[in-house]
Design a protein around this motif. Sequence first.
Motif, mmCIF file in Angstrom:
data_model
loop_
_atom_site.group_PDB
_atom_site.id
_atom_site.type_symbol
_atom_site.label_atom_id
_atom_site.label_comp_id
_atom_site.label_asym_id
_atom_site.label_seq_id
_atom_site.Cartn_x
_atom_site.Cartn_y
_atom_site.Cartn_z
ATOM 1 N N ARG A 19 46.341 23.717 38.922
ATOM 2 C CA ARG A 19 46.512 22.730 37.843
ATOM 3 C C ARG A 19 45.236 21.905 37.755
ATOM 4 N NH1 ARG A 19 51.291 18.715 38.374
ATOM 5 N NH2 ARG A 19 52.417 20.618 37.873
ATOM 6 N N VAL A 20 44.676 21.852 36.536
ATOM 7 C CA VAL A 20 43.485 21.049 36.271
ATOM 8 C C VAL A 20 43.897 19.931 35.330
ATOM 9 C CG1 VAL A 20 41.141 21.069 35.340
ATOM 10 C CG2 VAL A 20 42.033 23.094 36.507
ATOM 11 N N MET A 21 43.616 18.681 35.734
ATOM 12 C CA MET A 21 43.958 17.526 34.906
ATOM 13 C C MET A 21 42.686 16.772 34.570
ATOM 14 S SD MET A 21 47.312 16.413 37.036
ATOM 15 C CE MET A 21 46.533 16.864 38.564
ATOM 16 N N GLY A 22 42.611 16.265 33.333
ATOM 17 C CA GLY A 22 41.427 15.526 32.918
ATOM 18 C C GLY A 22 41.524 15.087 31.472
ATOM 19 N N VAL A 23 40.369 14.736 30.934
ATOM 20 C CA VAL A 23 40.275 14.241 29.566
ATOM 21 C C VAL A 23 39.859 15.393 28.655
ATOM 22 C CG1 VAL A 23 39.076 12.621 28.050
ATOM 23 C CG2 VAL A 23 39.687 11.933 30.378
ATOM 24 N N ALA A 24 40.565 15.551 27.553
ATOM 25 C CA ALA A 24 40.272 16.619 26.597
ATOM 26 C C ALA A 24 39.583 16.040 25.361
ATOM 27 C CB ALA A 24 41.554 17.336 26.184
ATOM 28 N N ARG A 25 38.746 16.864 24.739
ATOM 29 C CA ARG A 25 38.096 16.456 23.493
ATOM 30 C C ARG A 25 37.928 17.673 22.596
ATOM 31 N NH1 ARG A 25 32.852 17.784 22.447
ATOM 32 N NH2 ARG A 25 31.669 18.676 24.162
ATOM 33 N N ASP A 26 37.964 17.416 21.298
ATOM 34 C CA ASP A 26 37.665 18.466 20.332
ATOM 35 C C ASP A 26 36.175 18.775 20.385
ATOM 36 O OD1 ASP A 26 40.239 18.706 19.261
ATOM 37 O OD2 ASP A 26 39.896 17.063 17.869
ATOM 38 N N VAL A 27 35.828 20.039 20.337
ATOM 39 C CA VAL A 27 34.422 20.435 20.261
ATOM 40 C C VAL A 27 34.066 20.508 18.786
ATOM 41 C CG1 VAL A 27 32.733 22.217 20.808
ATOM 42 C CG2 VAL A 27 34.586 21.728 22.418
ATOM 43 N N VAL A 28 33.102 19.683 18.367
ATOM 44 C CA VAL A 28 32.723 19.616 16.950
ATOM 45 C C VAL A 28 31.230 19.835 16.724
ATOM 46 C CG1 VAL A 28 34.673 18.159 16.284
ATOM 47 C CG2 VAL A 28 32.545 17.095 17.037
ATOM 48 N N ASP A 29 30.424 19.795 17.792
ATOM 49 C CA ASP A 29 28.988 19.983 17.660
ATOM 50 C C ASP A 29 28.694 21.416 17.204
ATOM 51 O OD1 ASP A 29 26.132 19.234 18.198
ATOM 52 O OD2 ASP A 29 26.349 20.908 19.618
ATOM 53 N N PRO A 30 27.980 21.606 16.076
ATOM 54 C CA PRO A 30 27.726 22.954 15.552
ATOM 55 C C PRO A 30 27.023 23.881 16.540
ATOM 56 C CG PRO A 30 27.180 21.316 13.896
ATOM 57 C CD PRO A 30 27.464 20.562 15.165
ATOM 58 N N ALA A 31 26.060 23.372 17.296
ATOM 59 C CA ALA A 31 25.353 24.225 18.261
ATOM 60 C C ALA A 31 26.287 24.650 19.391
ATOM 61 C CB ALA A 31 24.138 23.485 18.825
ATOM 62 N N GLU A 32 27.117 23.733 19.851
ATOM 63 C CA GLU A 32 28.061 24.066 20.923
ATOM 64 C C GLU A 32 29.112 25.065 20.424
ATOM 65 O OE1 GLU A 32 30.634 21.790 24.379
ATOM 66 O OE2 GLU A 32 29.805 20.612 22.740
ATOM 67 N N LEU A 33 29.579 24.873 19.196
ATOM 68 C CA LEU A 33 30.552 25.815 18.617
ATOM 69 C C LEU A 33 29.945 27.206 18.480
ATOM 70 C CD1 LEU A 33 32.208 23.539 15.925
ATOM 71 C CD2 LEU A 33 33.342 24.564 17.905
ATOM 72 N N ALA A 34 28.695 27.279 18.048
ATOM 73 C CA ALA A 34 28.025 28.584 17.912
ATOM 74 C C ALA A 34 27.939 29.280 19.264
ATOM 75 C CB ALA A 34 26.639 28.398 17.310
ATOM 76 N N ARG A 35 27.623 28.524 20.333
ATOM 77 C CA ARG A 35 27.551 29.104 21.679
ATOM 78 C C ARG A 35 28.921 29.601 22.134
ATOM 79 N NH1 ARG A 35 28.733 27.743 26.660
ATOM 80 N NH2 ARG A 35 29.392 25.639 26.135
ATOM 81 N N LEU A 36 29.962 28.808 21.884
ATOM 82 C CA LEU A 36 31.310 29.183 22.307
ATOM 83 C C LEU A 36 31.811 30.421 21.576
ATOM 84 C CD1 LEU A 36 32.881 25.624 22.534
ATOM 85 C CD2 LEU A 36 32.386 27.167 24.439
ATOM 86 N N ARG A 37 31.455 30.553 20.309
ATOM 87 C CA ARG A 37 31.905 31.711 19.519
ATOM 88 C C ARG A 37 31.297 33.016 20.020
ATOM 89 N NH1 ARG A 37 31.315 27.911 14.768
ATOM 90 N NH2 ARG A 37 33.437 27.141 14.477
ATOM 91 N N GLN A 38 30.229 32.949 20.799
ATOM 92 C CA GLN A 38 29.604 34.147 21.366
ATOM 93 C C GLN A 38 30.328 34.634 22.619
ATOM 94 O OE1 GLN A 38 27.094 35.762 19.745
ATOM 95 N NE2 GLN A 38 27.533 34.209 18.209
ATOM 96 N N LEU A 39 31.191 33.794 23.203
ATOM 97 C CA LEU A 39 31.920 34.169 24.409
ATOM 98 C C LEU A 39 33.012 35.182 24.096
ATOM 99 C CD1 LEU A 39 32.410 30.630 25.996
ATOM 100 C CD2 LEU A 39 30.671 32.337 26.588
#
Length: 69
Positions: A19-39
């Motif tokens: 179990r991992v607990m922490g703070v969540a956030r929406d990813v909205v940065d275009p460069a970060e989204l582009a990197r994630l879409r490559q995974l």
Amino acid sequence: MSLEAEGIDEGDLLGWHVRVMGVARDVVDPAELARLRQLVVEPLGAAPKSHWIQLRPETILGRRCSCLA
């Protein structure tokens, strides 16, 4: 927010739970989204997913157990 995962290694008859607990956030940065879409990520449901959430861990708990009767 928390995220839980568990599984069983049928060959060794060992189980685990994390179990991992922490703070969540929406990813909205275009460069970060582009990197994630490559995974290569397989979503749980059949529908395509277009929303990314980052979980910054604050606490990680886990255990291993024997599945022998």
